[in-house]
Scaffold this motif. Structure first.
Motif, mmCIF file in Angstrom:
data_model
loop_
_atom_site.group_PDB
_atom_site.id
_atom_site.type_symbol
_atom_site.label_atom_id
_atom_site.label_comp_id
_atom_site.label_asym_id
_atom_site.label_seq_id
_atom_site.Cartn_x
_atom_site.Cartn_y
_atom_site.Cartn_z
ATOM 1 N N LEU A 1 0.817 -0.849 0.387
ATOM 2 C CA LEU A 1 0.197 -0.359 -0.086
ATOM 3 C C LEU A 1 0.644 1.726 0.245
ATOM 4 C CD1 LEU A 1 -2.374 -1.938 -0.238
ATOM 5 C CD2 LEU A 1 -3.817 -0.107 1.657
ATOM 6 N N CYS A 2 2.127 0.901 0.581
ATOM 7 C CA CYS A 2 3.239 2.415 0.794
ATOM 8 C C CYS A 2 3.811 2.139 -1.144
ATOM 9 C CB CYS A 2 4.253 2.259 1.480
ATOM 10 S SG CYS A 2 3.491 2.434 2.746
ATOM 11 N N ALA A 3 3.184 1.420 -1.756
ATOM 12 C CA ALA A 3 3.484 1.232 -3.519
ATOM 13 C C ALA A 3 2.713 1.952 -4.215
ATOM 14 C CB ALA A 3 4.917 0.447 -3.455
ATOM 15 N N LEU A 4 0.980 2.104 -3.729
ATOM 16 C CA LEU A 4 0.312 1.898 -4.665
ATOM 17 C C LEU A 4 -0.527 3.204 -4.971
ATOM 18 C CD1 LEU A 4 -1.224 -1.706 -4.240
ATOM 19 C CD2 LEU A 4 -0.170 -1.143 -5.680
ATOM 20 N N ARG A 5 -0.800 4.014 -5.603
ATOM 21 C CA ARG A 5 -1.040 5.196 -5.530
ATOM 22 C C ARG A 5 -2.495 5.600 -5.482
ATOM 23 N NH1 ARG A 5 2.437 4.927 -10.896
ATOM 24 N NH2 ARG A 5 1.084 3.966 -11.413
ATOM 25 N N PRO A 6 -3.304 4.808 -5.833
ATOM 26 C CA PRO A 6 -4.395 4.677 -5.512
ATOM 27 C C PRO A 6 -5.024 4.738 -3.505
ATOM 28 C CG PRO A 6 -4.423 3.971 -7.143
ATOM 29 C CD PRO A 6 -3.220 3.594 -6.547
ATOM 30 N N ALA A 7 -3.738 3.813 -2.773
ATOM 31 C CA ALA A 7 -4.359 3.575 -1.992
ATOM 32 C C ALA A 7 -4.863 4.920 -0.688
ATOM 33 C CB ALA A 7 -3.101 2.559 -1.644
ATOM 34 N N ILE A 8 -5.576 4.291 -0.095
ATOM 35 C CA ILE A 8 -5.660 5.483 0.990
ATOM 36 C C ILE A 8 -5.286 5.637 2.064
ATOM 37 C CG2 ILE A 8 -6.701 7.155 -0.790
ATOM 38 C CD1 ILE A 8 -9.758 6.121 0.917
ATOM 39 N N HIS A 9 -5.848 3.951 2.858
ATOM 40 C CA HIS A 9 -5.282 3.246 4.078
ATOM 41 C C HIS A 9 -5.798 1.635 4.052
ATOM 42 C CE1 HIS A 9 -10.575 3.074 4.726
ATOM 43 N NE2 HIS A 9 -10.284 4.408 4.529
ATOM 44 N N ALA A 10 -4.988 1.319 5.147
ATOM 45 C CA ALA A 10 -5.395 -0.133 5.411
ATOM 46 C C ALA A 10 -5.884 -0.407 6.637
ATOM 47 C CB ALA A 10 -3.489 -0.175 5.706
ATOM 48 N N GLU A 11 -6.151 -1.858 6.446
ATOM 49 C CA GLU A 11 -7.328 -2.021 7.513
ATOM 50 C C GLU A 11 -6.449 -2.637 8.583
ATOM 51 O OE1 GLU A 11 -10.360 -4.665 7.014
ATOM 52 O OE2 GLU A 11 -10.995 -4.388 8.648
ATOM 53 N N TYR A 12 -6.628 -2.491 9.890
ATOM 54 C CA TYR A 12 -6.021 -2.944 11.303
ATOM 55 C C TYR A 12 -7.080 -3.663 11.813
ATOM 56 C CZ TYR A 12 -2.551 -2.266 14.724
ATOM 57 O OH TYR A 12 -1.434 -2.533 15.730
ATOM 58 N N PHE A 13 -6.945 -5.282 11.165
ATOM 59 C CA PHE A 13 -8.184 -5.439 11.979
ATOM 60 C C PHE A 13 -7.346 -6.849 12.744
ATOM 61 C CE2 PHE A 13 -10.532 -9.934 11.297
ATOM 62 C CZ PHE A 13 -11.814 -9.153 11.962
ATOM 63 N N HIS A 14 -8.157 -6.071 14.352
ATOM 64 C CA HIS A 14 -8.044 -6.428 15.621
ATOM 65 C C HIS A 14 -6.895 -8.514 16.038
ATOM 66 C CE1 HIS A 14 -8.306 -7.775 19.956
ATOM 67 N NE2 HIS A 14 -9.179 -8.901 19.865
ATOM 68 N N ASP A 15 -8.479 -8.785 15.210
ATOM 69 C CA ASP A 15 -8.319 -10.560 15.086
ATOM 70 C C ASP A 15 -6.739 -10.666 14.387
ATOM 71 O OD1 ASP A 15 -9.269 -13.486 15.576
ATOM 72 O OD2 ASP A 15 -9.705 -12.854 13.333
ATOM 73 N N HIS A 16 -6.760 -10.114 13.285
ATOM 74 C CA HIS A 16 -5.521 -10.356 12.474
ATOM 75 C C HIS A 16 -4.364 -9.687 12.801
ATOM 76 C CE1 HIS A 16 -8.096 -11.548 8.745
ATOM 77 N NE2 HIS A 16 -8.144 -12.837 9.528
ATOM 78 N N VAL A 17 -4.429 -8.849 13.571
ATOM 79 C CA VAL A 17 -2.491 -7.920 14.496
ATOM 80 C C VAL A 17 -2.849 -8.291 15.138
ATOM 81 C CG1 VAL A 17 -2.783 -6.351 16.226
ATOM 82 C CG2 VAL A 17 -3.864 -4.950 13.822
ATOM 83 N N ARG A 18 -2.978 -9.517 16.433
ATOM 84 C CA ARG A 18 -2.968 -10.446 17.502
ATOM 85 C C ARG A 18 -2.702 -11.088 16.402
ATOM 86 N NH1 ARG A 18 -6.453 -14.177 19.388
ATOM 87 N NH2 ARG A 18 -5.638 -15.313 21.093
ATOM 88 N N ILE A 19 -3.282 -12.383 15.893
ATOM 89 C CA ILE A 19 -2.267 -13.821 15.014
ATOM 90 C C ILE A 19 -1.254 -12.628 14.210
ATOM 91 C CG2 ILE A 19 -2.622 -14.853 13.217
ATOM 92 C CD1 ILE A 19 -5.611 -15.164 13.712
#
Ligand code: MG
Length: 363
Positions: free
Chosen positions: A305-323
């Motif tokens: 997402l730091c390399a893709l021009r149209p990206a505006i934000h990333a989901e910081y999903f509780h379940d996956h963050v934990r894993i």
């Protein structure tokens, strides 16, 4: 550079129980499964994964592993094409694309390591960090749990938060009001996971807007492109209608964009055949002049997402963050509400914590 032959990939499956029961508008779960692929070439070790069913691992082991073994690790596009050819008769959506995704993500990690670059430097940065939104607020949470989770993200410097709605439509406005009380003026998103009828969604769009909700995700199931288009036309002007997490191939995303169904397109590199697929989704967003946001798996998405021009934000999903914190060293935590890749670490920057991970290994 000379060809670097891919070794036979190794596949592992980890099932991690949730910290509390989790549910959204249309699904409930108590554990999450991660399918990990590790591939060696030229003395380097790549890893990638998908959040998928254990059956995904069987498909990788029985079919894709033979396809990629012996290919040139530098020619990701050719290996990707060979994998897609191999799954032709299985159908692109679902398990098949998640299997390709896990392998493709490992190939990107491996190629960056072969070139001694971070994945971000291999792709070419357009920004140094990507803002995140904290995502959770499950419908299984009490009001207190909801308020504490969302309020905690705001306290930690995250500038946007998302909660689930749709399980009990009669209670949703009250839950959103509770969340608003906990997060003050922070940007507040809701995700219905397709739970509402069109009429419910139209009415709730107004009620949510009065509470300052600026993102209404899957007010209708994502296959109802006419319904999403209706919502997009009728929702208050400050509210984005969003969908795309169940996209597995370019044709799906093109149809959704061509139907004027969303204000922001979502995509998930653990589903849409990997980072290679995500690059194609970003190109479509540019062609339709719409922004892109990633779904789940923040440790996979932060660098692309730091390399893709149209990206505006990333989901910081509780379940996956934990894993990702449990299984890997190097999974980023947000600083000032954004994920900032460490460009001194090669590849995705992740190292499997083998001993910790073994506790969750599925047999
Ligand atoms: Mg969603």
């Amino acid at each position: 550079m000379d060809a670097v032959k891919l070794q036979m990939p190794k596949v592992s499956v980890y099932t991690v129980p949730t910290d509390l029961p989790e549910s959204d508008g249309t699904l409930a779960w108590e554990s999450t499964t991660l399918v990990l692929v590790e591939i060696d070439a030229g003395g380097k070790h790549g890893l990638g994964y998908s959040y998928a069913d254990g059956a995904t691992a069987v498909l990788i082991r029985d079919t894709l592993a033979k396809v990629v073994t012996g290919c040139n690790a530098l020619d990701i596009a050719a290996v990707w094409a060979a994998m897609l050819a191999a799954i032709r008769n299985l159908g692109r959506p679902g398990i098949a694309s998640m299997a390709v995704a896990a392998v493709d993500n490992a190939l990107w990690d491996l190629k960056a390591k072969l070139l001694d670059l971070s994945l971000l430097d291999l792709l070419g940065a357009v920004r140094e960090a990507i803002p995140v939104y904290g995502s959770g607020g499950f419908t299984s949470y009490t009001d207190k749990q909801l308020a504490e989770q969302l309020g905690g993200w705001v306290e930690s410097g995250i500038g946007m938060v998302k909660m689930k709605v749709g399980r009990s439509p009669d209670r949703d406005v009250a839950r959103v009001r509770t969340a608003r009380g906990a997060v003050g003026g922070t940007r507040l998103f809701v995700d219905a996971n397709g739970a509402y009828t069109r009429k419910q969604a139209l009415a709730l769009a107004q009620s949510f807007a009065e509470l300052g909700v600026s993102w209404f995700e899957e007010p209708r199931p994502s296959h109802d492109l006419d319904g999403l288009h209706l919502l997009r036309d009728r929702a208050p002007p400050d509210m984005d209608i969003t969908a795309g997490e169940y996209g597995y191939d370019s044709a799906y995303f093109r149809r959704m964009l061509a139907a004027d169904a969303v204000d922001v397109l979502q995509a998930d590199a653990t589903r849409c055949a990997g980072i290679s697929g995500l690059l194609g989704v970003a190109a479509l967003c540019e062609a339709f002049d719409l922004p892109l946001s990633s779904h789940c798996a923040p440790a996979i998405h932060a660098q692309p997402l730091c390399a893709l021009r149209p990206a505006i934000h990333a989901e910081y999903f509780h379940d996956h963050v934990r894993i990702e914190q449990l299984l890997f060293d190097g999974a980023l935590l947000p600083v000032d509400g954004a994920l900032r890749p460490d460009r001194t670490r090669p590849g995705l920057g992740l190292i499997l914590k083998e001993q910790d991970a073994a506790r969750y290994a599925a047999h």
